[in-house]
Write a protein that holds these residues in place. Sequence first.
Motif, PDB file in Angstrom:
ATOM      1  N   ILE A  26     115.870  -6.773 122.211  1.00  0.00           N
ATOM      2  CA  ILE A  26     116.020  -5.534 121.434  1.00  0.00           C
ATOM      3  C   ILE A  26     115.636  -4.553 122.339  1.00  0.00           C
ATOM      4  N   ALA A  27     114.650  -4.620 123.138  1.00  0.00           N
ATOM      5  CA  ALA A  27     114.067  -3.581 124.180  1.00  0.00           C
ATOM      6  C   ALA A  27     115.075  -3.367 125.464  1.00  0.00           C
ATOM      7  N   GLY A  64     117.936  -1.390 123.721  1.00  0.00           N
ATOM      8  CA  GLY A  64     117.625  -0.176 123.552  1.00  0.00           C
ATOM      9  C   GLY A  64     117.607   0.619 124.880  1.00  0.00           C
ATOM     10  N   GLN A 110     119.773   3.834 125.591  1.00  0.00           N
ATOM     11  CA  GLN A 110     119.189   5.187 126.036  1.00  0.00           C
ATOM     12  C   GLN A 110     119.797   5.535 127.335  1.00  0.00           C
ATOM     13  N   GLN A 168     113.684  -4.140 113.904  1.00  0.00           N
ATOM     14  CA  GLN A 168     113.307  -3.320 115.420  1.00  0.00           C
ATOM     15  C   GLN A 168     114.610  -3.027 115.882  1.00  0.00           C
ATOM     16  N   MET A 169     115.891  -3.794 115.663  1.00  0.00           N
ATOM     17  CA  MET A 169     116.970  -3.317 116.392  1.00  0.00           C
ATOM     18  C   MET A 169     117.676  -2.072 115.466  1.00  0.00           C
ATOM     19  N   LYS A 183     116.185   0.666 116.759  1.00  0.00           N
ATOM     20  CA  LYS A 183     116.758   1.273 118.004  1.00  0.00           C
ATOM     21  C   LYS A 183     118.165   1.967 117.825  1.00  0.00           C
ATOM     22  N   ALA A 200     117.014   5.247 116.854  1.00  0.00           N
ATOM     23  CA  ALA A 200     116.733   6.350 118.013  1.00  0.00           C
ATOM     24  C   ALA A 200     117.818   6.667 118.729  1.00  0.00           C
ATOM     25  N   THR A 201     118.935   5.697 118.914  1.00  0.00           N
ATOM     26  CA  THR A 201     120.041   6.073 119.848  1.00  0.00           C
ATOM     27  C   THR A 201     120.870   7.211 118.943  1.00  0.00           C
ATOM     28  N   GLU A 236     111.471   5.603 112.833  1.00  0.00           N
ATOM     29  CA  GLU A 236     111.797   4.355 113.455  1.00  0.00           C
ATOM     30  C   GLU A 236     111.084   3.304 113.192  1.00  0.00           C
TER      31      GLU A 236
END
Lengths: 121, 152
Positions: free
Chosen positions: A30-31, A34, A38, A62-63, A66, A69-70, B117
């Motif tokens: 996921i990181a 992300g 980004q 968590q995904m 992301k 956030a995107t 988030e």
Amino acid sequence: MPCDFVTVQTYQKIVLVRITKSRLTDAADIAAAGAELQGIIDCHPKVSLLVDLSEVQAMSSQMLAKLVATYKGVQRDKGRMALAGVSKGLMPLFKTTRLHKVFEFAKDPQKLMLLWQRKPL
Amino acid sequence: MSLQMHAGPPPAHGDCILDEDVASRPDLKEQLIDRYAGLLNDRGWVIGGELNWLHLCLEETLVNAMVHGNEGDPDLSVNVTIWDDGDSWELVVRDRGDGFSPDEVPDPADPDALLFEHGRGILLMQDWLDELRYHDDGATAVLRRRKQRTQE
């Protein structure tokens, strides 16, 4: 570090991202996804971003975070973003969290990309 | 759906079929998820497409316990028990942290929280489970759902 389950194709100012992993639940994956998303925002101001999730069968909150956030990054840069290939199994995650009201879901990604080409930002 | 929070520990829920302590090691999480999901699946309590939801709930609960509750300290254990009361199964995950306040969880009905988030894991679990409640001020999560074969 490049992410081996994310492919990025650029057509003029349209960026197509394909995520080719069936389960997006591992924190490191996921990181990495992300960071890749980004990076696209950082490199492409006012991007038209289409994220293809047709190979994704499961994802964690968590995904989803992301993707949110995107979306926020794309909006901040006056771009646009849509999701494609969201399966019937995955859609309830978006509906339960009401994110189906946030994201645009492209039933026909090719059609949407043509539309974006005709109406550039 | 409001969050159920209780100060004390959860009561026993029928017969205990699993009781173990696991290290707060996210790298072992997938193995644990497969094992717990396999245990419920082998008994026919969660089958077919519902397994994706079970995996999701296990993922969210173990991440919360290991990463948030125990702050990623591998020396701190997470206790996992699975219970059977005949009609439903119950999975109890207890970390060593101080718990959390329900006020920290965004209200899904609040439009202003839509783009936060964090905070969606609990919402997703509530959608599938028959009951999600917290004990020990949030350090213990209790996930309960009716056995699938009794529903069909």
